[in-house]
Design a protein around this motif. Structure first.
Motif, PDB file in Angstrom:
ATOM      1  N   MET A   1       0.828  -1.203   0.000  1.00 19.37           N
ATOM      2  CA  MET A   1       0.000   0.000   0.000  1.00 19.37           C
ATOM      3  C   MET A   1       0.869   1.262   0.000  1.00 19.37           C
ATOM      4  N   VAL A   2       1.936   1.232   0.786  1.00 18.68           N
ATOM      5  CA  VAL A   2       2.827   2.393   0.868  1.00 18.68           C
ATOM      6  C   VAL A   2       3.433   2.687  -0.493  1.00 18.68           C
ATOM      7  N   ILE A   3       3.827   1.633  -1.225  1.00 22.02           N
ATOM      8  CA  ILE A   3       4.430   1.814  -2.550  1.00 22.02           C
ATOM      9  C   ILE A   3       3.456   2.514  -3.489  1.00 22.02           C
ATOM     10  N   SER A   4       2.185   2.096  -3.456  1.00 21.64           N
ATOM     11  CA  SER A   4       1.181   2.708  -4.328  1.00 21.64           C
ATOM     12  C   SER A   4       0.940   4.167  -3.959  1.00 21.64           C
ATOM     13  N   LEU A  41      -4.722   7.197 -12.547  1.00 21.07           N
ATOM     14  CA  LEU A  41      -5.977   6.443 -12.431  1.00 21.07           C
ATOM     15  C   LEU A  41      -5.707   4.961 -12.150  1.00 21.07           C
ATOM     16  N   ILE A  42      -4.719   4.395 -12.845  1.00 19.92           N
ATOM     17  CA  ILE A  42      -4.405   2.976 -12.660  1.00 19.92           C
ATOM     18  C   ILE A  42      -3.797   2.737 -11.273  1.00 19.92           C
ATOM     19  N   THR A  43      -2.975   3.681 -10.807  1.00 17.25           N
ATOM     20  CA  THR A  43      -2.405   3.556  -9.462  1.00 17.25           C
ATOM     21  C   THR A  43      -3.503   3.624  -8.407  1.00 17.25           C
ATOM     22  N   ILE A  44      -4.492   4.500  -8.626  1.00 15.17           N
ATOM     23  CA  ILE A  44      -5.641   4.564  -7.708  1.00 15.17           C
ATOM     24  C   ILE A  44      -6.395   3.238  -7.727  1.00 15.17           C
ATOM     25  N   ALA A  45      -6.568   2.661  -8.927  1.00 16.22           N
ATOM     26  CA  ALA A  45      -7.249   1.371  -9.040  1.00 16.22           C
ATOM     27  C   ALA A  45      -6.477   0.282  -8.309  1.00 16.22           C
ATOM     28  N   GLU A  46      -5.139   0.292  -8.463  1.00 18.57           N
ATOM     29  CA  GLU A  46      -4.316  -0.700  -7.775  1.00 18.57           C
ATOM     30  C   GLU A  46      -4.398  -0.516  -6.263  1.00 18.57           C
ATOM     31  N   LEU A  47      -4.392   0.735  -5.825  1.00 20.85           N
ATOM     32  CA  LEU A  47      -4.528   1.015  -4.390  1.00 20.85           C
ATOM     33  C   LEU A  47      -5.883   0.544  -3.892  1.00 20.85           C
ATOM     34  N   GLY A  48      -6.926   0.760  -4.733  1.00 20.21           N
ATOM     35  CA  GLY A  48      -8.258   0.282  -4.359  1.00 20.21           C
ATOM     36  C   GLY A  48      -8.299  -1.224  -4.210  1.00 20.21           C
ATOM     37  N   CYS A  49      -7.608  -1.943  -5.106  1.00 19.66           N
ATOM     38  CA  CYS A  49      -7.560  -3.404  -5.001  1.00 19.66           C
ATOM     39  C   CYS A  49      -6.856  -3.837  -3.716  1.00 19.66           C
ATOM     40  N   ILE A  50      -5.807  -3.119  -3.345  1.00 20.25           N
ATOM     41  CA  ILE A  50      -5.069  -3.460  -2.125  1.00 20.25           C
ATOM     42  C   ILE A  50      -5.929  -3.217  -0.884  1.00 20.25           C
ATOM     43  N   LEU A  51      -6.662  -2.106  -0.886  1.00 17.67           N
ATOM     44  CA  LEU A  51      -7.468  -1.751   0.284  1.00 17.67           C
ATOM     45  C   LEU A  51      -8.749  -2.563   0.380  1.00 17.67           C
ATOM     46  N   HIS A 185       3.706  -5.485  -5.931  1.00 17.83           N
ATOM     47  CA  HIS A 185       3.219  -4.451  -6.847  1.00 17.83           C
ATOM     48  C   HIS A 185       4.383  -3.556  -7.294  1.00 17.83           C
ATOM     49  N   THR A 186       5.142  -4.071  -8.272  1.00 19.83           N
ATOM     50  CA  THR A 186       6.329  -3.356  -8.744  1.00 19.83           C
ATOM     51  C   THR A 186       6.089  -2.568 -10.025  1.00 19.83           C
ATOM     52  N   THR A 187       5.038  -2.915 -10.764  1.00 23.88           N
ATOM     53  CA  THR A 187       4.866  -2.345 -12.106  1.00 23.88           C
ATOM     54  C   THR A 187       4.707  -0.840 -12.099  1.00 23.88           C
ATOM     55  N   TRP A 188       3.739  -0.326 -11.353  1.00 30.53           N
ATOM     56  CA  TRP A 188       3.386   1.082 -11.508  1.00 30.53           C
ATOM     57  C   TRP A 188       4.299   2.017 -10.753  1.00 30.53           C
ATOM     58  N   ILE A 189       4.964   1.530  -9.718  1.00 32.65           N
ATOM     59  CA  ILE A 189       5.962   2.380  -9.073  1.00 32.65           C
ATOM     60  C   ILE A 189       7.155   2.547 -10.013  1.00 32.65           C
ATOM     61  N   LEU A 190       7.546   1.476 -10.730  1.00 36.66           N
ATOM     62  CA  LEU A 190       8.665   1.588 -11.661  1.00 36.66           C
ATOM     63  C   LEU A 190       8.279   2.392 -12.902  1.00 36.66           C
TER      64      LEU A 190
END
Length: 360
Positions: A1-4, A41-51, A185-190
Motif C-alpha cells: 500500500m505504501v508503494i502505491s 488512475l491505474i495507481t488509484i485502481a491498484e490502491l483500491g484493489c489493495i485496500l 506491486h512493482t509495475t506502476w511504481i517503476l
C-alpha cells in the motif's frame, strides 16, 4: 500500500510539472500529460484493489470495478505516450491501437466471462484464460513507445539512446516480475519512476535542441566537437554551411518566410548527409555538420546530393536561398577554434565564388 501511495504522490507532482512546462510544445505535451493521468488512475485502481479485502463477499463489486479499471487502461498508457515522438499524422495509426482495444473488450466482459480476470462469489481473485492477451497488448505498447523514442533520438548524442534503453529494461523487468509474482506491486511504481526519469531526459533534450529547426544547437556542438573522435581508418570532417543573402530574404519576404527557409534547410541537410552525421544550427543562418568518412573524397557525393536538393527547392520556389559550404578535416595539432576558422574560411571562399559566378 505504501508503494502505491508513494507512486501516486510522485505521479501527481510530475503531472503538475509537465502541465506547467512552457518548453514542451502544447501539441505534444498533451500526450505526455494524458499518459501521466492514466498512470494516476491505474495507481488509484491498484490502491483500491489493495485496500479492498478480497475475503469479504460484500467487497466483490468494488474489487471488480478496480480490476476492470486497471486492466482496461493499462495498455493505453504507453500507446498514448508514444504519440509524443511522432511528427506526422499516420493514417494507419489506428492499427497500433487494435491490441489495446481487443484487450479492453475482453476486460470489460471479464466480470461475466472471466476472460482476463475473475472474481468469485466469495471475492477471491484470479487471472483468466486470456490474461496473456492483456499482457501482450501492454508489452506491445511499451515496445512501440521504445521504438518511437529511439527513432526520435537518432540524431541526438548516443548517450540518449543508452539511457532510454536502460530505463526501459528496468521498467520491463518490474512489469515481468509482477507478472510472475502478483503479490508484489512493482509495475506502476517503476513506471512512475520511468516517467520521471524520461521527463528529466526531455528537459535535457530541450536544452540542446534549437527551437526553430529541431536541430542540435550551438551548446551541443561545442560539447560534441571537444570529444569528437574518428573511427579507425576514418577522417573527421567539419562542414560549415551558410545561407546566402539571408538578410535580403528576411527584408523582402519577411521573417516568417525566413523561418520557413531555415526549417526547410535543416531538413535538406539531414536528408543529404548520412544518418550518423550530426547536424547543428550553429547560429543565425549558419549550420554545421560533424561526420566521419573514410576519406575527404567520400564527402563529394553528399555535397552533390545537397546541391541537387537545393536546386530542386529553388526551382519550386524562386525566392528560396542558395547555400555556401566549406569543410575542413580534423588535424590533431589544431584547436577546436582553428578547425572552425578553417572550415569557415573555405565556406566564405565558396560564398565569394558563387557571387562571382552570378556576376559573370
Amino acid at each position: 500500500m505504501v508503494i502505491s501511495i508513494v507512486s501516486l504522490i510522485i505521479a501527481v507532482i510530475l503531472l503538475w510539472w509537465v502541465s506547467t512546462d512552457i518548453m514542451i510544445e502544447c501539441s505534444r505535451r498533451k500526450y505526455f500529460t494524458a499518459c501521466i493521468v492514466l498512470t494516476i488512475l491505474i495507481t488509484i485502481a491498484e490502491l483500491g484493489c489493495i485496500l479492498t479485502d478480497n475475503t469479504i463477499p460484500a467487497n466483490r463489486v468494488r474489487c471488480i470495478i478496480f480490476n476492470t479499471l486497471g486492466f482496461a487502461l493499462s495498455p493505453f498508457v504507453f500507446l498514448i505516450e508514444s504519440n509524443f515522438y511522432t511528427y506526422r499524422k499516420n493514417p494507419f495509426a489506428i492499427l497500433h491501437s487494435l491490441p489495446a482495444l481487443l484487450s479492453a473488450v475482453l476486460v470489460l466482459l471479464s466480470p461475466w466471462q472471466g476472460w482476463i480476470f475473475w472474481v468469485s462469489a466469495d471475492c477471491s481473485y484470479g487471472r483468466g484464460a486470456y490474461f496473456t492477451v492483456y499482457l501482450a497488448a501492454f508489452l506491445y505498447s511499451i515496445c512501440l513507445s521504445l521504438m518511437r523514442k529511439i527513432r526520435a533520438t537518432r540524431h541526438l548524442p548516443v548517450y540518449f539512446k543508452k539511457r532510454i534503453l536502460v530505463s526501459n529494461a528496468v521498467m520491463l523487468a518490474g512489469v515481468l516480475f509482477q507478472v510472475g509474482h502478483p503479490e508484489y506491486h512493482t509495475t506502476w511504481i517503476l513506471i512512475t519512476f520511468f516517467l520521471v526519469l524520461y521527463y528529466a531526459l526531455l528537459c535535457e533534450m530541450v536544452s540542446i535542441l534549437d527551437g526553430l529547426t529541431g536541430l542540435l544547437n550551438r551548446a551541443a556542438f561545442n560539447k560534441q566537437l571537444a570529444s569528437f573522435r574518428a573511427h579507425p581508418q576514418s577522417v573527421n570532417l567539419l562542414l560549415m554551411v551558410d545561407v546566402n543573402d539571408f538578410k535580403r530574404v528576411n527584408d523582402e519576404k519577411g521573417h516568417t518566410y525566413g523561418d520557413h527557409c531555415l526549417r526547410a534547410i535543416a531538413h535538406l541537410l539531414q536528408a543529404a548527409f548520412p544518418r550518423h552525421a550530426k547536424v547543428y544550427r550553429f547560429g543565425g543562418d549558419e549550420f554545421s555538420i560533424l561526420l566521419s568518412l573514410p576519406s575527404e573524397d567520400d564527402l563529394l557525393p553528399y555535397l552533390d546530393k545537397l546541391d541537387a536538393q537545393v536546386a530542386r527547392q529553388r526551382r519550386e520556389d524562386c525566392d528560396f536561398p542558395s547555400l555556401a559550404v566549406g569543410f575542413h578535416a580534423f588535424d590533431p595539432s589544431q584547436s577546436a577554434c582553428d578547425i572552425i576558422n578553417a572550415a569557415d574560411a573555405r565556406m566564405y571562399e565558396n560564398k565569394r565564388a558563387r557571387k562571382s559566378f552570378r556576376l559573370l
